[in-house]
Design a protein around this motif. Structure first.
Motif, PDB file in Angstrom:
ATOM      1  N   LEU A  80     147.967 -12.450 -40.271  1.00  0.00           N
ATOM      2  CA  LEU A  80     147.641 -12.717 -41.596  1.00  0.00           C
ATOM      3  C   LEU A  80     146.633 -13.420 -41.982  1.00  0.00           C
ATOM      4  N   LEU A  81     146.749 -14.823 -40.680  1.00  0.00           N
ATOM      5  CA  LEU A  81     145.487 -15.603 -40.225  1.00  0.00           C
ATOM      6  C   LEU A  81     144.545 -15.139 -39.773  1.00  0.00           C
ATOM      7  N   ARG A  82     144.143 -14.035 -38.799  1.00  0.00           N
ATOM      8  CA  ARG A  82     143.470 -13.649 -38.643  1.00  0.00           C
ATOM      9  C   ARG A  82     142.936 -12.821 -39.413  1.00  0.00           C
ATOM     10  N   ALA A  83     142.978 -12.771 -40.771  1.00  0.00           N
ATOM     11  CA  ALA A  83     142.638 -11.805 -41.542  1.00  0.00           C
ATOM     12  C   ALA A  83     141.573 -12.152 -42.342  1.00  0.00           C
ATOM     13  N   LEU A  84     142.008 -13.856 -42.406  1.00  0.00           N
ATOM     14  CA  LEU A  84     141.510 -14.603 -43.247  1.00  0.00           C
ATOM     15  C   LEU A  84     139.626 -14.646 -43.369  1.00  0.00           C
ATOM     16  N   PRO A  85     138.764 -15.158 -41.995  1.00  0.00           N
ATOM     17  CA  PRO A  85     137.709 -15.215 -41.951  1.00  0.00           C
ATOM     18  C   PRO A  85     137.015 -14.655 -42.987  1.00  0.00           C
ATOM     19  N   ALA A  86     137.538 -12.467 -42.088  1.00  0.00           N
ATOM     20  CA  ALA A  86     136.384 -11.684 -43.208  1.00  0.00           C
ATOM     21  C   ALA A  86     136.254 -12.037 -44.926  1.00  0.00           C
ATOM     22  N   GLU A  87     137.270 -12.337 -45.327  1.00  0.00           N
ATOM     23  CA  GLU A  87     137.341 -12.534 -46.851  1.00  0.00           C
ATOM     24  C   GLU A  87     136.559 -13.645 -46.975  1.00  0.00           C
ATOM     25  N   VAL A  88     136.125 -14.808 -46.008  1.00  0.00           N
ATOM     26  CA  VAL A  88     135.380 -15.459 -47.407  1.00  0.00           C
ATOM     27  C   VAL A  88     134.436 -15.397 -46.643  1.00  0.00           C
ATOM     28  N   GLN A  89     133.818 -15.251 -44.903  1.00  0.00           N
ATOM     29  CA  GLN A  89     132.245 -15.459 -44.007  1.00  0.00           C
ATOM     30  C   GLN A  89     131.152 -15.548 -45.006  1.00  0.00           C
ATOM     31  N   GLU A  90     131.295 -14.424 -46.134  1.00  0.00           N
ATOM     32  CA  GLU A  90     130.439 -14.419 -46.742  1.00  0.00           C
ATOM     33  C   GLU A  90     129.801 -15.508 -47.535  1.00  0.00           C
ATOM     34  N   ALA A  91     131.045 -16.229 -48.282  1.00  0.00           N
ATOM     35  CA  ALA A  91     131.035 -17.679 -49.401  1.00  0.00           C
ATOM     36  C   ALA A  91     129.951 -18.295 -48.080  1.00  0.00           C
ATOM     37  N   GLY A  92     130.722 -18.554 -47.109  1.00  0.00           N
ATOM     38  CA  GLY A  92     131.115 -20.117 -46.432  1.00  0.00           C
ATOM     39  C   GLY A  92     129.762 -19.796 -45.532  1.00  0.00           C
ATOM     40  N   GLY A  93     128.466 -18.135 -45.826  1.00  0.00           N
ATOM     41  CA  GLY A  93     127.726 -19.050 -45.239  1.00  0.00           C
ATOM     42  C   GLY A  93     127.172 -18.504 -43.889  1.00  0.00           C
ATOM     43  N   TRP A  94     128.620 -17.682 -42.604  1.00  0.00           N
ATOM     44  CA  TRP A  94     128.716 -17.645 -41.603  1.00  0.00           C
ATOM     45  C   TRP A  94     128.428 -16.520 -41.150  1.00  0.00           C
ATOM     46  N   PRO A  95     128.350 -16.371 -40.347  1.00  0.00           N
ATOM     47  CA  PRO A  95     128.748 -14.268 -39.668  1.00  0.00           C
ATOM     48  C   PRO A  95     130.020 -15.479 -38.686  1.00  0.00           C
ATOM     49  N   LEU A  96     131.144 -14.715 -39.177  1.00  0.00           N
ATOM     50  CA  LEU A  96     131.999 -15.431 -38.202  1.00  0.00           C
ATOM     51  C   LEU A  96     132.958 -14.294 -37.071  1.00  0.00           C
ATOM     52  N   ALA A  97     133.576 -14.963 -35.835  1.00  0.00           N
ATOM     53  CA  ALA A  97     134.155 -14.197 -34.658  1.00  0.00           C
ATOM     54  C   ALA A  97     135.401 -14.762 -34.965  1.00  0.00           C
ATOM     55  N   VAL A  98     136.708 -14.114 -34.512  1.00  0.00           N
ATOM     56  CA  VAL A  98     137.873 -14.133 -34.600  1.00  0.00           C
ATOM     57  C   VAL A  98     138.531 -14.063 -33.794  1.00  0.00           C
ATOM     58  N   PRO A  99     138.922 -15.617 -33.070  1.00  0.00           N
ATOM     59  CA  PRO A  99     140.188 -15.797 -31.348  1.00  0.00           C
ATOM     60  C   PRO A  99     141.269 -15.004 -30.985  1.00  0.00           C
ATOM     61  N   LEU A 100     141.094 -14.389 -30.059  1.00  0.00           N
ATOM     62  CA  LEU A 100     142.950 -14.019 -30.487  1.00  0.00           C
ATOM     63  C   LEU A 100     143.853 -14.618 -30.416  1.00  0.00           C
ATOM     64  N   PRO A 101     143.653 -16.199 -29.898  1.00  0.00           N
ATOM     65  CA  PRO A 101     145.076 -15.988 -29.378  1.00  0.00           C
ATOM     66  C   PRO A 101     144.767 -17.921 -31.012  1.00  0.00           C
ATOM     67  N   VAL A 102     146.176 -18.331 -31.423  1.00  0.00           N
ATOM     68  CA  VAL A 102     146.058 -18.604 -32.888  1.00  0.00           C
ATOM     69  C   VAL A 102     147.248 -20.096 -32.288  1.00  0.00           C
ATOM     70  N   GLN A 103     147.128 -21.442 -32.620  1.00  0.00           N
ATOM     71  CA  GLN A 103     147.615 -22.389 -32.081  1.00  0.00           C
ATOM     72  C   GLN A 103     148.886 -22.658 -32.925  1.00  0.00           C
ATOM     73  N   ALA A 104     149.844 -23.308 -32.378  1.00  0.00           N
ATOM     74  CA  ALA A 104     151.401 -23.184 -32.671  1.00  0.00           C
ATOM     75  C   ALA A 104     151.899 -24.780 -32.646  1.00  0.00           C
ATOM     76  N   ALA A 105     151.782 -25.636 -33.852  1.00  0.00           N
ATOM     77  CA  ALA A 105     152.279 -26.875 -33.753  1.00  0.00           C
ATOM     78  C   ALA A 105     153.372 -27.122 -34.024  1.00  0.00           C
ATOM     79  N   VAL A 106     154.397 -27.864 -32.982  1.00  0.00           N
ATOM     80  CA  VAL A 106     155.647 -28.445 -34.153  1.00  0.00           C
ATOM     81  C   VAL A 106     155.069 -29.953 -33.723  1.00  0.00           C
ATOM     82  N   TYR A 107     155.101 -30.441 -34.778  1.00  0.00           N
ATOM     83  CA  TYR A 107     155.678 -32.393 -35.348  1.00  0.00           C
ATOM     84  C   TYR A 107     156.774 -32.934 -35.093  1.00  0.00           C
ATOM     85  N   ASP A 108     157.179 -33.037 -34.054  1.00  0.00           N
ATOM     86  CA  ASP A 108     158.894 -33.047 -33.960  1.00  0.00           C
ATOM     87  C   ASP A 108     159.093 -34.401 -34.379  1.00  0.00           C
TER      88      ASP A 108
END
Length: 332
Positions: A214-242
């Motif tokens: 889902l996260l990796r699909a978001l840039p395609a929906e906003v790139q025109e509005a942002g004025g960027w041609p965007l690319a999507v890296p393979l990894p996503v960062q997970a963070a745990v604030y313990d």
């Protein structure tokens, strides 16, 4: 006697700087090794940082007090860790070294995953398109809006609970770790790891795999509005604030992209994985274009998107276990 004192101080600085260097390299060597000639680059960065640190040893009391106040205000060290000139010099050394090495890694290596990135259009998913409204697109336009958008209900409560459970299981098996050089500087104290949808699916972590997709699909929906041609890296960062009431977890104010020439990150997308009724703090504080700060609760299923180069932000103290996934879309 003055000469003996200076020699002792220099020796103290050298030992403190050696420990600081080990912390910095432990967090950055993997990123640096993707670049040719990284050892020479690291040596050059160390020489620069050492000269910067040693210059502190020559300062007078008033100047040392100003350096101490700056480091304290930035959250780099606690008061007791900055009592002597040598401790101040070592803190300045560590900050200079990590800054130089991060700059080298960004310029010379694949620090942000650009080598694995694909055009945003290749990651389209109808589920993501249903979340992104014209209001979201408008908020992310560079010409107006604050560069920040919030979308609730990106995941159902059941999907949030399953993804959180899978992430905490990974954290419990030591697959996440602190960013040691930043933790040592008091910048952040969360634990992070990198996830890809394919690897998650293969390992049976299907709820996290869905969230990453889902996260990796978001840039395609906003790139025109942002004025960027965007690319999507393979990894996503997970963070745990313990975090806990005794020891809060945090991330000090920062920009995700301070140097657009060397840092390709353009869009930040965060998905939160908190249980219902969350009251553990950990709000995202973000500064709008007009300078006013807004605080966004990290509620489960909530998405936050913002322009990586424009929005200063921080994670406020979290007093319970706060989980998040973050995608950085890069310039194509």
């Amino acid at each position: 006697s003055d000469s003996s004192s200076n020699t002792c101080g220099s020796s103290d600085f050298s030992s403190l700087a050696a420990a600081a260097k080990a912390r910095v390299l432990a967090g950055l060597t993997a990123s640096l090794r993707s670049a040719d000639g990284w050892e020479a680059r690291a040596s050059s960065a160390e020489e620069f940082a050492a000269a910067t640190g040693r210059a502190v040893l020559g300062l007078g009391p008033a100047e040392l007090a100003a350096v101490r106040e700056k480091l304290l205000s930035d959250g780099v060290r606690r008061q007791e860790e900055l009592a002597s000139a040598e401790q101040l010099a070592a803190a300045v050394f560590e900050r200079a070294l990590s800054g130089k090495l991060i700059e080298e890694a960004q310029q010379s290596g694949d620090y942000w995953g650009g080598a694995s990135a694909v055009p945003a259009a290749q990651c389209r998913w109808r589920r993501a398109s249903q979340l992104i409204t014209d209001g979201v697109r408008s908020a992310l336009r560079p010409s107006h809006g604050d560069g920040i958008a919030v979308v609730d209900g990106a995941l159902s409560p059941a999907e949030v609970a399953a993804a959180r459970s899978e992430l905490l299981a990974m954290d419990g098996s030591a697959r996440l770790s602190e960013v040691r050089h930043q933790a040592a500087q008091g910048v952040r104290n969360d634990r992070i790891g990198w996830l890809s949808a394919d690897q998650l699916e293969a390992s049976g972590s299907r709820a996290l795999s869905l969230a990453v997709r889902l996260l990796r699909a978001l840039p395609a929906e906003v790139q025109e509005a942002g004025g960027w041609p965007l690319a999507v890296p393979l990894p996503v960062q997970a963070a745990v604030y313990d975090g806990s009431r005794a020891h809060a977890a945090f991330y000090k104010p920062h920009l995700d992209c301070k140097e657009p020439a060397s840092n390709p990150r353009r869009l930040t997308a965060i998905l939160y994985l908190q249980p219902p009724g969350w009251d553990g703090g950990g709000e995202l504080r973000a500064w709008r274009r007009d300078g006013e700060a807004v605080e966004i609760a990290p509620l489960g299923g909530r998405l936050v998107l913002f322009r990586a180069c424009d929005v200063l932000h921080e994670v406020r103290p979290a007093f319970a276990t706060r989980c998040a996934l973050t995608l950085w879309a890069v310039t194509a």
